[in-house]
Design a protein around this motif. Sequence first.
Motif, PDB file in Angstrom:
ATOM      1  N   GLY A 121       0.819  -1.213   0.000  1.00  0.00           N
ATOM      2  CA  GLY A 121       0.000   0.000   0.000  1.00  0.00           C
ATOM      3  C   GLY A 121       0.848   1.255   0.000  1.00  0.00           C
ATOM      4  O   GLY A 121       0.518   2.243  -0.675  1.00  0.00           O
ATOM      5  N   SER A 122       1.964   1.233   0.739  1.00  0.00           N
ATOM      6  CA  SER A 122       2.837   2.408   0.774  1.00  0.00           C
ATOM      7  C   SER A 122       3.488   2.630  -0.587  1.00  0.00           C
ATOM      8  O   SER A 122       3.675   3.775  -1.017  1.00  0.00           O
ATOM      9  CB  SER A 122       3.902   2.249   1.857  1.00  0.00           C
ATOM     10  N   LEU A 123       3.832   1.530  -1.291  1.00  0.00           N
ATOM     11  CA  LEU A 123       4.373   1.687  -2.644  1.00  0.00           C
ATOM     12  C   LEU A 123       3.348   2.311  -3.574  1.00  0.00           C
ATOM     13  O   LEU A 123       3.689   3.161  -4.411  1.00  0.00           O
ATOM     14  CB  LEU A 123       4.813   0.325  -3.196  1.00  0.00           C
ATOM     15  N   ALA A 124       2.096   1.898  -3.429  1.00  0.00           N
ATOM     16  CA  ALA A 124       1.042   2.463  -4.271  1.00  0.00           C
ATOM     17  C   ALA A 124       0.867   3.960  -4.001  1.00  0.00           C
ATOM     18  O   ALA A 124       0.678   4.754  -4.931  1.00  0.00           O
ATOM     19  CB  ALA A 124      -0.274   1.724  -4.032  1.00  0.00           C
ATOM     20  N   ILE A 125       0.952   4.344  -2.729  1.00  0.00           N
ATOM     21  CA  ILE A 125       0.799   5.763  -2.385  1.00  0.00           C
ATOM     22  C   ILE A 125       1.944   6.579  -2.966  1.00  0.00           C
ATOM     23  O   ILE A 125       1.727   7.651  -3.552  1.00  0.00           O
ATOM     24  CB  ILE A 125       0.729   5.924  -0.849  1.00  0.00           C
ATOM     25  N   VAL A 126       3.170   6.084  -2.818  1.00  0.00           N
ATOM     26  CA  VAL A 126       4.330   6.801  -3.364  1.00  0.00           C
ATOM     27  C   VAL A 126       4.221   6.895  -4.886  1.00  0.00           C
ATOM     28  O   VAL A 126       4.492   7.947  -5.475  1.00  0.00           O
ATOM     29  CB  VAL A 126       5.642   6.097  -2.957  1.00  0.00           C
ATOM     30  N   ALA A 127       3.808   5.803  -5.525  1.00  0.00           N
ATOM     31  CA  ALA A 127       3.730   5.783  -6.986  1.00  0.00           C
ATOM     32  C   ALA A 127       2.698   6.757  -7.519  1.00  0.00           C
ATOM     33  O   ALA A 127       2.908   7.403  -8.556  1.00  0.00           O
ATOM     34  CB  ALA A 127       3.413   4.370  -7.471  1.00  0.00           C
TER      35      ALA A 127
END
Length: 233
Positions: free
Chosen positions: A136-142
């Motif tokens: 989820g954190s990767l999705a937010i950063v992306a």
Amino acid sequence: MDHTAITPDSFNFITLFLRADWVVKLVMIGLAVASLWSWTVILDKTFRFASLNRAANAFEDAVASGKSLEEVAADAGERPRHVLPRMLQGALREWRESRAKGLSTDTQAAFLIQRIDRVLDAAIARESARVELGLGSLAIVATASPFIGLFGTVWGIMTAFQSIAIQKNTSLAVVAPSIAEALFATAIGLVAAIPAYIAFNAFSTAAGKFSGRLEGFADDLSTAIQRRLADRV
């Protein structure tokens, strides 16, 4: 801010950061922290998925070696870290408890298979949630980083226009440094977003494949228990 002496060193990354407006600085720092966090998740997931699949390969080889399921479960130890031996031990525990109570009817056998399926499904759900942790954190950063970088760019361009209005000078020497600072924020946003986007898709696929692997093992295990029940008839 003195823009009169423009040299190649005026456009290196450190100079652009130090000379930027405080809002743009905050944007750059935030994006750098987000990028660092995403790379932490990327490295963690890379090693974790490699370790999980290696252990799964070894356990599946043990199951296929010809040993009984009880022997394989005992070899895994009392509290195995990997989910596959935990699934096997959970299924065998239900099998032993039901056999101790007696399996005299088809209804009792059907209830046993249902209980085993529930145990396996619960283990798969917990493990799937665990391997997806951090995605989820990767999705937010992306998704958020390009827009945050764009905000920094817009703010920097507004500052550049303000500098032009104050100095009443449209010379490139006045405009170029501020524009470069603004565009640098967008560049950092893309640097943070692109690896996070690629990693999110790659690890989502890997998590799906691993969950499918667990479901396949659960189906094989359930079939093996049903075969045992059939042999008792």
